[in-house]
Design a protein around this motif. Structure first.
Motif, PDB file in Angstrom:
ATOM      1  N   VAL A 219      17.801  15.786 -15.324  1.00  0.00           N
ATOM      2  CA  VAL A 219      17.407  16.866 -14.422  1.00  0.00           C
ATOM      3  C   VAL A 219      17.566  16.393 -12.983  1.00  0.00           C
ATOM      4  O   VAL A 219      17.019  15.362 -12.589  1.00  0.00           O
ATOM      5  N   LEU A 220      18.329  17.153 -12.197  1.00  0.00           N
ATOM      6  CA  LEU A 220      18.584  16.832 -10.796  1.00  0.00           C
ATOM      7  C   LEU A 220      17.922  17.875  -9.908  1.00  0.00           C
ATOM      8  O   LEU A 220      18.115  19.074 -10.106  1.00  0.00           O
ATOM      9  N   SER A 221      17.144  17.419  -8.952  1.00  0.00           N
ATOM     10  CA  SER A 221      16.447  18.340  -8.059  1.00  0.00           C
ATOM     11  C   SER A 221      17.406  18.899  -7.017  1.00  0.00           C
ATOM     12  O   SER A 221      18.490  18.350  -6.774  1.00  0.00           O
ATOM     13  N   LYS A 222      16.982  19.982  -6.359  1.00  0.00           N
ATOM     14  CA  LYS A 222      17.798  20.550  -5.283  1.00  0.00           C
ATOM     15  C   LYS A 222      18.004  19.529  -4.170  1.00  0.00           C
ATOM     16  O   LYS A 222      19.091  19.438  -3.589  1.00  0.00           O
ATOM     17  N   ALA A 223      16.961  18.763  -3.870  1.00  0.00           N
ATOM     18  CA  ALA A 223      17.063  17.764  -2.800  1.00  0.00           C
ATOM     19  C   ALA A 223      18.104  16.710  -3.146  1.00  0.00           C
ATOM     20  O   ALA A 223      18.899  16.294  -2.293  1.00  0.00           O
ATOM     21  N   GLN A 224      18.119  16.255  -4.406  1.00  0.00           N
ATOM     22  CA  GLN A 224      19.104  15.261  -4.824  1.00  0.00           C
ATOM     23  C   GLN A 224      20.518  15.823  -4.720  1.00  0.00           C
ATOM     24  O   GLN A 224      21.446  15.141  -4.268  1.00  0.00           O
ATOM     25  N   ILE A 225      20.686  17.073  -5.138  1.00  0.00           N
ATOM     26  CA  ILE A 225      22.011  17.685  -5.109  1.00  0.00           C
ATOM     27  C   ILE A 225      22.487  17.881  -3.678  1.00  0.00           C
ATOM     28  O   ILE A 225      23.642  17.585  -3.348  1.00  0.00           O
ATOM     29  N   ALA A 238      17.943  24.996   0.902  1.00  0.00           N
ATOM     30  CA  ALA A 238      18.142  24.629  -0.501  1.00  0.00           C
ATOM     31  C   ALA A 238      18.786  25.756  -1.304  1.00  0.00           C
ATOM     32  O   ALA A 238      19.314  25.507  -2.381  1.00  0.00           O
ATOM     33  N   ASN A 239      18.748  27.001  -0.789  1.00  0.00           N
ATOM     34  CA  ASN A 239      19.312  28.089  -1.582  1.00  0.00           C
ATOM     35  C   ASN A 239      20.828  27.990  -1.715  1.00  0.00           C
ATOM     36  O   ASN A 239      21.434  28.677  -2.527  1.00  0.00           O
ATOM     37  N   VAL A 240      21.471  27.123  -0.914  1.00  0.00           N
ATOM     38  CA  VAL A 240      22.907  26.927  -1.086  1.00  0.00           C
ATOM     39  C   VAL A 240      23.181  26.297  -2.444  1.00  0.00           C
ATOM     40  O   VAL A 240      24.220  26.561  -3.060  1.00  0.00           O
ATOM     41  N   VAL A 241      22.243  25.499  -2.949  1.00  0.00           N
ATOM     42  CA  VAL A 241      22.398  24.902  -4.280  1.00  0.00           C
ATOM     43  C   VAL A 241      22.379  26.000  -5.339  1.00  0.00           C
ATOM     44  O   VAL A 241      23.224  26.035  -6.243  1.00  0.00           O
ATOM     45  N   GLU A 242      21.423  26.922  -5.243  1.00  0.00           N
ATOM     46  CA  GLU A 242      21.341  28.033  -6.196  1.00  0.00           C
ATOM     47  C   GLU A 242      22.630  28.838  -6.186  1.00  0.00           C
ATOM     48  O   GLU A 242      23.130  29.253  -7.242  1.00  0.00           O
ATOM     49  N   LEU A 243      23.169  29.056  -4.995  1.00  0.00           N
ATOM     50  CA  LEU A 243      24.385  29.848  -4.862  1.00  0.00           C
ATOM     51  C   LEU A 243      25.551  29.181  -5.591  1.00  0.00           C
ATOM     52  O   LEU A 243      26.269  29.830  -6.369  1.00  0.00           O
ATOM     53  N   TYR A 244      25.732  27.874  -5.362  1.00  0.00           N
ATOM     54  CA  TYR A 244      26.864  27.184  -5.979  1.00  0.00           C
ATOM     55  C   TYR A 244      26.653  26.927  -7.472  1.00  0.00           C
ATOM     56  O   TYR A 244      27.628  26.877  -8.230  1.00  0.00           O
ATOM     57  N   HIS A 261      21.679  24.380 -17.174  1.00  0.00           N
ATOM     58  CA  HIS A 261      20.340  24.933 -17.407  1.00  0.00           C
ATOM     59  C   HIS A 261      19.442  24.712 -16.189  1.00  0.00           C
ATOM     60  O   HIS A 261      19.570  23.700 -15.485  1.00  0.00           O
ATOM     61  N   THR A 262      18.528  25.660 -15.987  1.00  0.00           N
ATOM     62  CA  THR A 262      17.555  25.575 -14.888  1.00  0.00           C
ATOM     63  C   THR A 262      16.183  25.239 -15.436  1.00  0.00           C
ATOM     64  O   THR A 262      15.730  25.870 -16.400  1.00  0.00           O
ATOM     65  N   LEU A 263      15.539  24.247 -14.862  1.00  0.00           N
ATOM     66  CA  LEU A 263      14.135  23.969 -15.143  1.00  0.00           C
ATOM     67  C   LEU A 263      13.364  24.394 -13.907  1.00  0.00           C
ATOM     68  O   LEU A 263      13.425  23.720 -12.875  1.00  0.00           O
ATOM     69  N   ARG A 264      12.700  25.534 -13.988  1.00  0.00           N
ATOM     70  CA  ARG A 264      12.075  26.135 -12.817  1.00  0.00           C
ATOM     71  C   ARG A 264      11.093  25.172 -12.159  1.00  0.00           C
ATOM     72  O   ARG A 264      10.262  24.557 -12.813  1.00  0.00           O
TER      73      ARG A 264
END
Length: 274
Positions: A219-225, A238-244, A261-264
């Motif tokens: 599991v990779l966090s938005k910050a890590q990505i 961070a929403n740029v991660v969700e977009l891509y 997969h997303t882990l909320r």
């Protein structure tokens, strides 16, 4: 001018004085390296690839050096052109990362002097984001490739691997192909396939998928990505991660069993389809 040798195990502690803003990137390098499925490059006699990093920003050279040491490479650094030329004569690098703007000599001048000693030496230029003239001049003068600042460490490592492989001075235990389930990525040709079908990706989508594939089932966090795929001082949202991630899902998972997969509240994970 500074220099450092790669430890036998390819790992090293964070250098004293490295800015805290960069420490997260170093941790990311370590995590990604521990999961990557590709084999390291080395000379036919088993010795490591030798790389010289030339830049007058200590934090940047520290980050690049750390990332390349996790590749198992022997890394030396220089903060100016004259120091780079001297160190290259002693170190005999297989590839050079060279900033176009140095405090004493211009990047093109350094390139010519390095090539005078070692014809055909692969050189990757670092340039400012808006310095189109520098990029054109560098490639025209014989530079092999360039990246613009700020950059992704993953991109620099991938481009250097490509330059070194093309030089035919080294060998690899296996092709630079990442595989997770029926998803494959050729890091040299930049081809991605799912179930044998070619999946066209943009440069950013490719880098994001590469990071996920190097860390399967993790599991990779938005910050890590954000830290690894964009750049270590990225100031966006961070929403740029969700977009891509959504872009990747449309191309990788559409009409197939999902792999992303997303882990909320935690992050994202890539794993073989069930």
């Amino acid at each position: 001018m500074t220099s450092s040798r790669t430890p036998a195990n390819g790992r090293t502690a964070r250098p004293a004085g490295l800015p805290s803003a960069a420490s997260a990137s170093v941790a990311g390098v370590s995590a990604a390296a521990s999961e990557q499925s590709r084999q390291p490059l080395h000379h036919v006699d088993g010795s490591p690839v030798r790389v010289l990093v030339v830049d007058d920003e200590p934090a940047l050279t520290d980050l690049l050096s750390m990332a390349l040491r996790y590749e198992g490479w022997d890394v030396r650094t220089a903060g100016d052109g004259r120091g780079a030329i001297k160190l290259a004569r002693e170190h005999r690098p297989d590839v050079v990362v060279l900033d176009m703007m140095l405090p004493d000599l211009g990047g093109l001048d350094v390139l010519h002097r390095l090539r005078a000693d070692t014809p055909g030496l692969p050189i990757l230029f670092l340039t400012a984001k808006d310095a189109v003239e520098d990029r054109v001049a560098g490639l025209t003068a014989g530079g092999d490739d360039y990246v613009t600042k700020p950059f992704s460490l993953e991109e620099v490592v991938a481009r250097l691997r490509g330059l070194v492989r093309r030089s035919q001075l080294v060998t690899a235990a296996a092709d630079a192909v990442l595989t997770v389930g029926d998803l494959t990525m050729d890091e040299d040709s930049h081809e991605v396939r799912r179930g044998g079908d070619l999946v066209p990706l943009t440069a950013t989508e490719f880098e994001l998928l590469r990071y996920l594939m190097r860390n399967p089932r993790r599991v990779l966090s938005k910050a890590q990505i954000l830290d690894r795929v964009w750049n270590y001082d990225f100031g966006g949202q961070a929403n740029v991660v969700e977009l891509y991630i959504s872009y990747l899902r449309k191309k990788i998972d559409a009409g197939r069993s999902p792999m992303i997969h997303t882990l909320r509240g935690v992050g994202y994970v890539l794993k073989p389809a069930e």
